[in-house]
Scaffold this active site. Structure first.
Site, PDB file in Angstrom:
ATOM      1  N   SER A  93       0.784  -1.282   0.111  1.00  0.00           N
ATOM      2  CA  SER A  93       0.130   0.074  -0.016  1.00  0.00           C
ATOM      3  C   SER A  93       0.926   1.242   0.158  1.00  0.00           C
ATOM      4  CB  SER A  93      -1.012  -0.089   1.405  1.00  0.00           C
ATOM      5  OG  SER A  93      -1.359   1.315   1.505  1.00  0.00           O
TER       6      SER A  93
ATOM      7  N   TYR B 131      -3.038  -0.877   9.971  1.00  0.00           N
ATOM      8  CA  TYR B 131      -2.740  -1.128   8.672  1.00  0.00           C
ATOM      9  C   TYR B 131      -1.298  -0.719   8.268  1.00  0.00           C
ATOM     10  CZ  TYR B 131      -4.283  -0.734   3.868  1.00  0.00           C
ATOM     11  OH  TYR B 131      -4.521  -1.047   2.466  1.00  0.00           O
TER      12      TYR B 131
HETATM   13  P1  NDP Z   1     -11.853  -4.944  -0.953  1.00  0.00           P
HETATM   14  O1  NDP Z   1     -12.522  -4.672   0.338  1.00  0.00           O
HETATM   15  O2  NDP Z   1     -12.634  -4.898  -2.008  1.00  0.00           O
HETATM   16  O3  NDP Z   1     -11.382  -6.394  -0.955  1.00  0.00           O
HETATM   17  C1  NDP Z   1     -10.597  -7.029   0.194  1.00  0.00           C
HETATM   18  C2  NDP Z   1     -10.668  -8.547  -0.080  1.00  0.00           C
HETATM   19  O4  NDP Z   1     -10.056  -9.273   0.843  1.00  0.00           O
HETATM   20  C3  NDP Z   1     -12.040  -9.047  -0.219  1.00  0.00           C
HETATM   21  O5  NDP Z   1     -11.974  -9.925  -1.346  1.00  0.00           O
HETATM   22  C4  NDP Z   1     -12.168 -10.048   0.939  1.00  0.00           C
HETATM   23  O6  NDP Z   1     -13.186 -10.991   0.795  1.00  0.00           O
HETATM   24  C5  NDP Z   1     -10.809 -10.309   1.383  1.00  0.00           C
HETATM   25  N1  NDP Z   1     -10.771 -10.728   2.591  1.00  0.00           N
HETATM   26  C6  NDP Z   1     -10.778  -9.823   3.788  1.00  0.00           C
HETATM   27  N2  NDP Z   1     -10.305 -10.470   4.746  1.00  0.00           N
HETATM   28  C7  NDP Z   1     -10.195 -11.748   4.625  1.00  0.00           C
HETATM   29  C8  NDP Z   1     -10.075 -13.011   5.063  1.00  0.00           C
HETATM   30  N3  NDP Z   1      -9.823 -12.954   6.627  1.00  0.00           N
HETATM   31  N4  NDP Z   1      -9.890 -14.192   4.577  1.00  0.00           N
HETATM   32  C9  NDP Z   1     -10.297 -14.117   3.330  1.00  0.00           C
HETATM   33  N5  NDP Z   1     -10.366 -13.252   2.359  1.00  0.00           N
HETATM   34  C10 NDP Z   1     -10.359 -11.935   2.877  1.00  0.00           C
HETATM   35  O7  NDP Z   1     -10.555  -4.086  -0.817  1.00  0.00           O
HETATM   36  P2  NDP Z   1      -9.565  -3.790  -1.880  1.00  0.00           P
HETATM   37  O8  NDP Z   1      -9.614  -4.451  -3.188  1.00  0.00           O
HETATM   38  O9  NDP Z   1      -9.105  -2.268  -1.867  1.00  0.00           O
HETATM   39  O10 NDP Z   1      -8.097  -4.321  -1.134  1.00  0.00           O
HETATM   40  C11 NDP Z   1      -7.255  -5.364  -2.058  1.00  0.00           C
HETATM   41  C12 NDP Z   1      -6.041  -5.311  -1.249  1.00  0.00           C
HETATM   42  O11 NDP Z   1      -5.440  -4.171  -1.748  1.00  0.00           O
HETATM   43  C13 NDP Z   1      -5.766  -5.184   0.116  1.00  0.00           C
HETATM   44  O12 NDP Z   1      -4.670  -6.026   0.909  1.00  0.00           O
HETATM   45  C14 NDP Z   1      -5.711  -3.785   0.379  1.00  0.00           C
HETATM   46  O13 NDP Z   1      -4.963  -3.416   1.736  1.00  0.00           O
HETATM   47  C15 NDP Z   1      -4.878  -3.475  -0.787  1.00  0.00           C
HETATM   48  N6  NDP Z   1      -4.796  -1.858  -0.974  1.00  0.00           N
HETATM   49  C16 NDP Z   1      -5.822  -1.288  -1.544  1.00  0.00           C
HETATM   50  C17 NDP Z   1      -5.976   0.037  -1.774  1.00  0.00           C
HETATM   51  C18 NDP Z   1      -7.131   0.787  -2.455  1.00  0.00           C
HETATM   52  O14 NDP Z   1      -7.085   2.013  -2.585  1.00  0.00           O
HETATM   53  N7  NDP Z   1      -8.206   0.181  -2.737  1.00  0.00           N
HETATM   54  C19 NDP Z   1      -4.724   0.776  -1.747  1.00  0.00           C
HETATM   55  C20 NDP Z   1      -3.525   0.163  -1.327  1.00  0.00           C
HETATM   56  C21 NDP Z   1      -3.607  -1.465  -1.005  1.00  0.00           C
HETATM   57  P3  NDP Z   1     -14.298 -11.528   1.687  1.00  0.00           P
HETATM   58  O15 NDP Z   1     -15.228 -10.228   1.742  1.00  0.00           O
HETATM   59  O16 NDP Z   1     -14.851 -12.593   1.116  1.00  0.00           O
HETATM   60  O17 NDP Z   1     -13.855 -11.686   2.942  1.00  0.00           O
END
Ligand code: NDP
Length: 254
Positions: free
Chosen positions: A144, A157
């Site tokens: 991130s 985070y």
């Molecule tokens: P979303 O909230 O759209 O996606 C998060 C994903 O993580 C979901 O698919 C969720 O699935 C899964 N997840 C969360 N907890 C668990 C768990 N315990 N077990 C299995 N799956 C899990 O967010 P983003 O797409 O934005 O985030 C994806 C990644 O990118 C993350 O690591 C985030 O920190 C990173 N990121 C995002 C940024 C942004 O601006 N959006 C910027 C920088 C980094 P489910 O709901 O089924 O649990």
């Protein structure tokens, strides 16, 4: 075969049922990979799987909680049983709770570190024997901007995402001789469920990011697809331990 082809490769994407994870799964699949998406939410898993199948991508969705070592091991074992091997692991699942440091409960803090950082250790370790047996492997960890910058309302985070970079370098160093490349992608601000909540909690965030980002706008999940394909394919075989910002220039702006 093209340097960028992923035909015959099997990829696991944690958190691949939505947002950035889904976009990377689709990009890997469109370049020939078989993809396994892994999330907790069955409905999101099924919906995303249907979309992948409509695009003729060989794919599966498994219900997985990356905080649970047994669940991660089951994901790896089921993938090997179904497709015979694993070539690519994308550690993408992530979460956040925004609070000032003095207001966190310990269980909130640890849940963030567990999901964003410790799950990368669990899943990477679980893939090691499969990578070793194949004589190669690719791990892509999602960091991130908070791998670099502080967050007064997201210290857990930021600590987890800072840790992602050091974990990436350490695993890359440890496994270089095993022909396993381990790299990180550091996304800028991307329009997903996670950041929709952030923009709700912090009303000025939308504009602040636009103004600081040289390209002048937020990213879309699809903007991460190219970097994921590159780090998954043989074109990046001499790159390991890198943390690549995909951020519209956000991190170069003072
Ligand atoms: P979303 O909230 O759209 O996606 C998060 C994903 O993580 C979901 O698919 C969720 O699935 C899964 N997840 C969360 N907890 C668990 C768990 N315990 N077990 C299995 N799956 C899990 O967010 P983003 O797409 O934005 O985030 C994806 C990644 O990118 C993350 O690591 C985030 O920190 C990173 N990121 C995002 C940024 C942004 O601006 N959006 C910027 C920088 C980094 P489910 O709901 O089924 O649990």
């Amino acid at each position: 075969m093209s340097l960028f082809s992923l035909h015959g490769q099997v990829a696991i994407i944690t958190g691949g049922n939505g947002g950035i994870g889904y976009a990377m799964a689709e990009a890997l699949g469109e370049n020939g990979a078989t993809v396994v998406i892994a999330g907790r939410n069955k409905e999101k898993n099924n919906n995303s799987l249907n979309t992948l199948k409509e695009k003729n991508i060989i794919s599966a969705a498994f219900e997985v909680d990356v905080n649970d070592e047994n669940s991660c091991n089951e994901l790896i074992n089921r993938t090997k049983e179904t497709y015979g091997k694993i070539d690519i692991l994308v550690n993408n699942a992530g979460t956040n709770i925004r609070k000032r440091p003095e207001n966190y409960e310990l269980k909130e803090w640890t849940s963030i570190i567990n999901t964003n950082l410790i799950s990368m250790f669990i899943c990477s370790k679980a893939c090691f024997s499969s990578f070793s047996a194949n004589g190669k492997g690719k791990i892509i960890n999602i960091g991130s901007m908070h791998s670099i910058f502080a967050s007064p309302v997201g210290s857990a985070y930021a600590a987890s995402k800072g840790g992602v970079v050091q974990l990436t370098k350490s695993f890359a160093n440890a496994w270089a001789k095993d022909n396993i490349q381990v790299n990180a992608i550091l996304p800028g601000y991307i329009d997903t469920e996670m950041t929709r909540k952030a923009r709700h909690d912090i009303p000025e965030l939308e504009k602040r990011v636009e103004e600081r980002t040289p390209v002048g706008h937020w990213g879309k999940p699809k903007d991460l697809g190219g970097a994921a394909v590159f780090l998954a394919c043989s074109a990046s075989d001499f790159i390991t331990g890198a943390a690549i910002p995909v951020d519209g220039g956000y991190s170069i702006n003072g």
